[in-house]
Write a protein that holds these residues in place. Sequence first.
Motif, short mmCIF file in Angstrom:
data_model
loop_
_atom_site.label_atom_id
_atom_site.label_comp_id
_atom_site.label_asym_id
_atom_site.label_seq_id
_atom_site.Cartn_x
_atom_site.Cartn_y
_atom_site.Cartn_z
N GLN A 61 0.80 -1.22 0.00
CA GLN A 61 0.00 0.00 0.00
C GLN A 61 0.84 1.27 0.00
O GLN A 61 0.40 2.30 -0.49
CB GLN A 61 -0.93 0.02 1.22
CG GLN A 61 -2.03 -1.00 1.15
CD GLN A 61 -2.98 -0.86 2.33
OE1 GLN A 61 -2.85 0.02 3.17
NE2 GLN A 61 -3.95 -1.76 2.40
N HIS A 62 2.05 1.20 0.56
CA HIS A 62 2.88 2.41 0.72
C HIS A 62 4.28 2.12 0.17
O HIS A 62 5.28 2.27 0.87
CB HIS A 62 2.93 2.82 2.19
CG HIS A 62 1.57 2.99 2.79
ND1 HIS A 62 0.78 4.09 2.56
CD2 HIS A 62 0.83 2.17 3.57
CE1 HIS A 62 -0.37 3.95 3.18
NE2 HIS A 62 -0.37 2.79 3.80
N ASN A 63 4.34 1.73 -1.10
CA ASN A 63 5.62 1.29 -1.69
C ASN A 63 6.64 2.41 -1.80
O ASN A 63 7.83 2.15 -1.86
CB ASN A 63 5.40 0.59 -3.02
CG ASN A 63 4.70 1.45 -4.05
OD1 ASN A 63 4.43 2.62 -3.80
ND2 ASN A 63 4.40 0.87 -5.18
N SER A 64 6.22 3.66 -1.79
CA SER A 64 7.19 4.75 -1.89
C SER A 64 8.09 4.79 -0.65
O SER A 64 9.27 5.13 -0.74
CB SER A 64 6.49 6.09 -2.08
OG SER A 64 5.71 6.40 -0.94
N LEU A 65 7.55 4.41 0.50
CA LEU A 65 8.37 4.40 1.72
C LEU A 65 9.45 3.33 1.63
O LEU A 65 10.60 3.58 1.98
CB LEU A 65 7.50 4.16 2.95
CG LEU A 65 6.67 5.34 3.42
CD1 LEU A 65 5.74 4.93 4.54
CD2 LEU A 65 7.57 6.47 3.87
N GLY A 66 9.10 2.14 1.19
CA GLY A 66 10.09 1.08 1.05
C GLY A 66 11.19 1.48 0.09
O GLY A 66 12.38 1.30 0.36
N GLY A 67 10.83 2.05 -1.04
CA GLY A 67 11.81 2.49 -2.03
C GLY A 67 12.72 3.58 -1.50
O GLY A 67 13.91 3.61 -1.78
N GLN A 68 12.16 4.45 -0.71
CA GLN A 68 12.92 5.57 -0.14
C GLN A 68 14.05 5.08 0.76
O GLN A 68 15.08 5.73 0.88
CB GLN A 68 11.95 6.45 0.65
CG GLN A 68 12.51 7.73 1.17
CD GLN A 68 11.42 8.58 1.82
OE1 GLN A 68 10.22 8.37 1.66
NE2 GLN A 68 11.86 9.55 2.59
N TYR A 69 13.86 3.91 1.37
CA TYR A 69 14.85 3.39 2.31
C TYR A 69 15.54 2.13 1.81
O TYR A 69 16.13 1.40 2.58
CB TYR A 69 14.20 3.16 3.69
CG TYR A 69 13.75 4.48 4.27
CD1 TYR A 69 14.69 5.40 4.76
CD2 TYR A 69 12.42 4.84 4.26
CE1 TYR A 69 14.29 6.62 5.24
CE2 TYR A 69 12.01 6.07 4.74
CZ TYR A 69 12.96 6.96 5.23
OH TYR A 69 12.57 8.19 5.70
N GLY A 70 15.49 1.90 0.49
CA GLY A 70 16.23 0.81 -0.10
C GLY A 70 15.73 -0.58 0.24
O GLY A 70 16.48 -1.55 0.19
N VAL A 71 14.45 -0.70 0.55
CA VAL A 71 13.87 -2.00 0.87
C VAL A 71 13.68 -2.77 -0.43
O VAL A 71 13.03 -2.29 -1.35
CB VAL A 71 12.53 -1.85 1.62
CG1 VAL A 71 11.87 -3.20 1.83
CG2 VAL A 71 12.75 -1.15 2.94
N ARG A 72 14.29 -3.96 -0.50
CA ARG A 72 14.20 -4.77 -1.72
C ARG A 72 13.50 -6.10 -1.50
O ARG A 72 13.09 -6.74 -2.44
CB ARG A 72 15.60 -5.03 -2.26
CG ARG A 72 16.36 -3.76 -2.60
CD ARG A 72 17.60 -4.07 -3.41
NE ARG A 72 18.56 -3.00 -3.46
CZ ARG A 72 18.41 -1.87 -4.12
NH1 ARG A 72 17.32 -1.63 -4.76
NH2 ARG A 72 19.37 -0.97 -4.12
N GLY A 73 13.40 -6.54 -0.26
CA GLY A 73 12.74 -7.81 0.06
C GLY A 73 11.95 -7.68 1.33
O GLY A 73 12.07 -6.69 2.06
#
Length: 117
Positions: A12-24
């Motif tokens: 639901q909030h994929n921009s947050l994961g991308g902002q912090y380098g979350v890949r898995g």
Amino acid sequence: GIVKVGAVDADQHNSLGGQYGVRGFPTIKIFGANKNKPEDYQGGRTSQAIVDAALNALRSLVKDRLGGKTGGSDYGKQSGGGGGAGNKKDVVELTDDNFDRTVLEGDDVWLVEFFAP
């Protein structure tokens, strides 16, 4: 009540994961003294290992504050979460709308899990 715990639904909030380098998923990050550079949690996935990592981050923050490396704090301000131990109400649901205000702008140490349901 010592270290705040939050979770981000990365679907639901994929921009947050991308902002912090979350890949898995699940990925756990510790937002300690430097909120702009959270630490990747690499430890075990037991409750004791996670608690130990959170307490280590808290010790580091206290050491920095005692050494004058960071600004003042507002310990009376509540950023979310509650007292008690071990129930879902102890985990704050983080979203695009509340992440900056809750995690980045507060003085608390946060352990944040980025997950995909």
